[in-house]
Motif scaffolding. Sequence first.
Motif, short mmCIF file in Angstrom:
data_model
loop_
_atom_site.label_atom_id
_atom_site.label_comp_id
_atom_site.label_asym_id
_atom_site.label_seq_id
_atom_site.Cartn_x
_atom_site.Cartn_y
_atom_site.Cartn_z
N GLY A 120 -2.15 -14.67 -6.88
CA GLY A 120 -2.35 -15.68 -5.84
C GLY A 120 -1.94 -15.20 -4.46
O GLY A 120 -2.64 -15.44 -3.47
N SER A 121 -0.81 -14.51 -4.35
CA SER A 121 -0.34 -14.00 -3.05
C SER A 121 -1.27 -12.93 -2.49
O SER A 121 -1.51 -12.87 -1.29
N VAL A 122 -1.80 -12.11 -3.37
CA VAL A 122 -2.75 -11.07 -2.94
C VAL A 122 -4.03 -11.74 -2.44
O VAL A 122 -4.56 -11.36 -1.40
N LYS A 123 -4.49 -12.75 -3.16
CA LYS A 123 -5.69 -13.49 -2.72
C LYS A 123 -5.48 -14.10 -1.34
O LYS A 123 -6.37 -14.06 -0.49
N LYS A 124 -4.28 -14.67 -1.10
CA LYS A 124 -3.98 -15.26 0.21
C LYS A 124 -3.97 -14.20 1.30
O LYS A 124 -4.49 -14.43 2.40
N ALA A 125 -3.39 -13.04 1.01
CA ALA A 125 -3.34 -11.96 2.01
C ALA A 125 -4.75 -11.49 2.35
O ALA A 125 -5.09 -11.34 3.53
N ILE A 126 -5.58 -11.28 1.34
CA ILE A 126 -6.95 -10.81 1.58
C ILE A 126 -7.74 -11.86 2.35
O ILE A 126 -8.48 -11.53 3.28
N ALA A 127 -7.57 -13.13 2.00
CA ALA A 127 -8.25 -14.20 2.73
C ALA A 127 -7.80 -14.20 4.20
O ALA A 127 -8.62 -14.36 5.11
N PHE A 128 -6.50 -13.98 4.43
CA PHE A 128 -5.98 -13.92 5.79
C PHE A 128 -6.64 -12.78 6.56
O PHE A 128 -7.08 -12.95 7.70
N PHE A 129 -6.70 -11.59 5.94
CA PHE A 129 -7.29 -10.44 6.62
C PHE A 129 -8.77 -10.67 6.92
O PHE A 129 -9.25 -10.31 7.99
#
Length: 113
Positions: free
Chosen positions: A11-20
């Motif tokens: 989930g945290s990786v998904k949030k980071a990628i969405a942010f980028f």
Amino acid sequence: MVKVYGITTCGSVKKAIAFFKENVVPYAFVDLKSTQVSEAKLQEWLRAQPMSLLFNTKGTKFKTLGLSKEISDEEKKSWLLKEQLLFKRPIVECEDGTLLVGFDEEVYTKKFS
């Protein structure tokens, strides 16, 4: 370009990628399930962030392995080199040499805006 180390189901990786993506920050993704982090890379990360931040004691892998939170940093290092899902995710290598661990929208916003 930043490098994002993680796994696609986190989930945290998904949030980071969405942010980028949302903030048009170019990134390259490195899947920890299929790419082995070398001891040299781990040492590099440990120069930038403490073991307490890199080693995830709250994840499923930590619980599944039945590890103690009291193990030494040397033991943690050994575990990280053989069980990459013990890394707290995402690990983001920034172009300026900074290393971000985990996802914190406020930190990301300050860093990439």
